[in-house]
Design an enzyme around this catalytic site. Structure first.
Site, PDB file in Angstrom:
ATOM      1  N   GLU A 209       0.847  -1.187   0.000  1.00  0.00           N
ATOM      2  CA  GLU A 209       0.000   0.000   0.000  1.00  0.00           C
ATOM      3  C   GLU A 209       0.885   1.239   0.000  1.00  0.00           C
ATOM      4  O   GLU A 209       2.111   1.146   0.144  1.00  0.00           O
ATOM      5  CB  GLU A 209      -0.951  -0.011   1.200  1.00  0.00           C
ATOM      6  N   HIS A 247       5.012  15.757   8.081  1.00  0.00           N
ATOM      7  CA  HIS A 247       5.804  16.766   7.384  1.00  0.00           C
ATOM      8  C   HIS A 247       7.269  16.320   7.281  1.00  0.00           C
ATOM      9  O   HIS A 247       7.786  16.091   6.203  1.00  0.00           O
ATOM     10  CB  HIS A 247       5.679  18.064   8.175  1.00  0.00           C
TER      11      HIS A 247
END
Lengths: 290, 383
Positions: A209, A247
């Site tokens: 995935e 991030h």
């Protein structure tokens, strides 16, 4: 034949007195798995699911010769439970628990590198050798004995693909759910190596995935070291980019990896066909097996 | 879970990281009063959890009270990439000569935390990582020992940070690691870490993402989350309350399933068969009936949804519980608001099929059939 688990495997269930632990210990035994003990601190001397419970994994190993642990311990305590399994020098520890803090797993990962125990998971469905033993929560009835090895990051996707295979009469040697957490024990490369070295495994399904770079690494490994034909599936082609990606995490991995496209093209480059649907994966396997 | 900038700054400042003087404000007069008190120039910064706030008009530098009022009127209440701005941070504008990047994150490939330092701060650091990875010094840390002081120094020197601030930057990096480890963060970051002409370092921004799985041992941060959840997409907020993994998308086929991989696959198949997914909704493992009912409630609440597909392949999740939940959710309606397609497989699926009220839903046996049926229903609505 199979990898990692068979009907000789002697299982201790950590957390056997909990709801999930008891239910799935019984399910495993019903399937034929040789569950020999439970381990739950403070519950030593009791019995659960028809087997003796010990306070520690060490005792379960000493008294019942357990060589494998399946862990159904709540997330807050599961990291410690895996440490205990590793400290007992078991052959195999399978951590089913979902939601273990990542930092706990980072410390487990460090210890893992210092032991000979193999870890599967956490946050995984476990593994199964059809007709012999299942360790974990997989629904045994959808699997069938055969010659396809399967490794997957996602539990429910494993079931889906197995269902597609079994419906066509294609059985499995062993199916391994490695779990989708950021830090896991056995990864794609480890599982591919096991299947490559298993005489009974004639084809391999690899379900990945989006996120991380494990599939890209697996593709490089297949290119170099795997002769057994592999078919792939990658979930998350339509997932919106950047939605749950941390991030700073994106900096370490750099960009250009971790997307469905990068994983599919890496696999294609290694000669691995990737199905658009689970049915297409089964098509590829059917072709391989002739 | 991501903290707001003002929250992360508070946590960083408490730990000893120098931050600019600032105040939080939620109305125009409050912004002007805060700016007057801090002294001009100040920056007025929207407190929403999206990147690129500056470019989107969510950050303004102002020189006097009139400009502060205008900026407050512009930013408060604005819609920033889908998020409603309810609060701004009014912050002393720092006069800087240099900008650095410092951060700690988990390197999942290595299974270890990594400290990162770059002299290319103040810009999109992901782009730097892509174009010039050598510009970011990386130092992996053994999680059982923590970061040794020499490792902080090494990262700072490897990055080429100027000698005059190297000691202070190392100290900030050490603090970021301690926060990362002690607060169960997944990332702690400062970009930019500003360097003033007096060789002081000041955190002009602050990023702190917390591992949600560890919130049970971080009660203070969990409280902050409750506070932080007060802005943003209504449906995503509802998903937070129900504790679902949910992402809202642009399409009209609502999707509910168990396990991220299978739900993503269902999305991919909706797309494959010509439909458009309206959402990603993972009920997780072992969902009981009430959770299933909540999931249906969520998806029905999205006015873009024209049909719903339920794809459950039970392992730890049981088909009978799922069926009960679907019945509970649907039996309360005189008329079902949107067609629901159900595919049940795996653990207890047969028990589930016996329980499921088939007058209320369309049942399909395979994933492919279920997805195609739900796409067809959604298409009918739009014909």
């Amino acid at each position: 034949m199979s990898v990692l688990v068979d009907d000789d495997t002697r299982v201790v269930v950590q957390g056997i007195t909990g709801g999930e632990g008891k239910f799935h210990a019984e399910q495993m035994m019903e399937y034929g798995t040789n569950v020999v003990a439970g381990a739950v601190p403070g519950k030593g001397g009791q019995e659960a699911a028809g087997v003796p419970v010990y306070d520690t994994v060490h005792e379960a190993v000493e008294e019942e010769n357990a060589d494998t642990s399946v862990i159904f311990v709540p997330p807050a305590f599961a990291g410690d439970a895996v440490f205990e399994a590793l400290d007992t020098d078991l052959d195999l520890a399978v951590a089913i628990t979902e939601g273990i803090p990542t930092q706990d797993m980072a410390r487990v990962n460090k210890r893992l590198s210092e032991t000979d125990t193999r870890l599967i998971g956490p946050n995984c469905p476990g593994l199964i050798t059809p007709g012999e033993a299942k360790l974990g929560i997989l629904p045994g009835n959808i699997f069938s004995d055969g010659n396809v090895g399967l490794v997957s990051r996602s539990g429910t996707l494993t079931y889906q693909v197995v269902d597609n295979l079994t419906n066509r009469g294609i059985g499995q040697t062993t199916a391994i759910g490695i779990g989708g957490d950021p830090i896991i024990g056995t990864d794609f490369v480890d599982a591919l190596e096991l299947f490559e070295n298993d005489d009974e495994t004639d084809a391999i399904v690899m379900c990945g995935e989006i996120g991380g770079e494990d599939e890209e690494e697996a593709a490089a490994f297949i290119d170099e070291h795997v002769d057994t034909p592999v078919a792939g599936f990658i979930a998350g082609r339509t997932a919106p980019p950047g939605k749950r990606m941390g991030h700073a995490g994106a900096i370490v991995s750099g960009s250009g990896t971790g997307t469905a496209e990068s994983k599919i093209s890496a696999l294609n480059d290694a000669g691995v066909p990737v199905g658009d649907t689970p049915e297409e994966v089964a098509d590829h396997i059917e072709e391989f097996l002739g | 879970m991501k903290l707001h900038e003002y929250q992360a700054k508070e946590v960083f400042a408490d730990a000893g990281v120098p931050t600019p003087a600032s105040q939080l404000a939620s109305d125009v007069d409050g912004v002007v009063a805060a700016a007057d008190e801090i002294g001009y120039p100040v920056a007025v910064k929207a407190q929403v959890q999206v990147g690129g706030r500056g470019k989107a008009g969510g950050i303004k530098l102002v020189d006097d009270a009139e400009e502060a009022r205008e900026a407050a009127e512009d930013i408060l209440g604005m819609d920033l990439k889908g998020y409603h701005v309810g609060q701004v941070l009014v912050e002393e504008a720092v006069d800087f000569v240099d900008e650095l990047y410092v951060g700690i994150t988990m390197d999942r490939g290595e299974g270890k935390p990594v400290a990162m330092v770059s002299t290319k701060g103040g810009v999109n650091i992901e782009e730097v990582a892509e174009e010039d990875p050598d510009a970011i010094a990386q130092e992996h840390i053994d999680p059982s020992f923590g970061m040794h002081p020499y490792q902080a120094r090494k990262a700072v020197y490897d990055a080429g940070v100027d000698q005059s601030v190297a000691r202070d930057v190392s100290s900030v990096l050490t603090t970021l690691y301690e926060l990362w480890a002690n607060r169960d963060a997944s990332d702690t970051e400062i970009n930019p870490l500003m360097v003033t002409s007096d060789n002081e370092v000041i955190a002009a921004d602050a990023v702190m993402n917390i591992d949600e799985d560890a919130l049970f041992r971080q009660p203070e941060l969990a409280e902050m989350e409750a506070e932080a959840a007060s802005t943003g997409d209504d449906l995503e907020q509802k998903a937070d309350e129900y504790n679902f993994d949910y992402v809202r998308l642009e399409g009209n086929v609502g999707i509910i399933g168990n396990g991220a991989g299978l739900v993503m696959t269902t999305l991919d198949l909706v797309d494959h068969y010509g439909g458009e997914p309206a959402n990603f909704l993972d009920v997780g493992g072992g969902a009981k009936a009430d959770r299933i009912a909540n999931a249906l409630d969520m998806v029905f609440s999205d006015e873009n949804v024209d049909s719903v597909v339920f794809n459950i392949f039970g392992g730890i999740t049981r088909g009978d519980e799922v069926a009960k939940g679907i019945n509970e959710a649907l039996e309360q309606f005189d008329e079902i608001p949107k067609p629901v397609v159900v595919r049940l497989a795996g653990t207890n699926w047969e028990e589930g099929m016996e329980i499921l009220n088939e007058d209320l839903v369309t049942v399909e046996q395979t994933l492919e059939d279920a997805v195609q049926r739900s796409v067809a229903y959604a298409d009918e609505v739009n014909e």
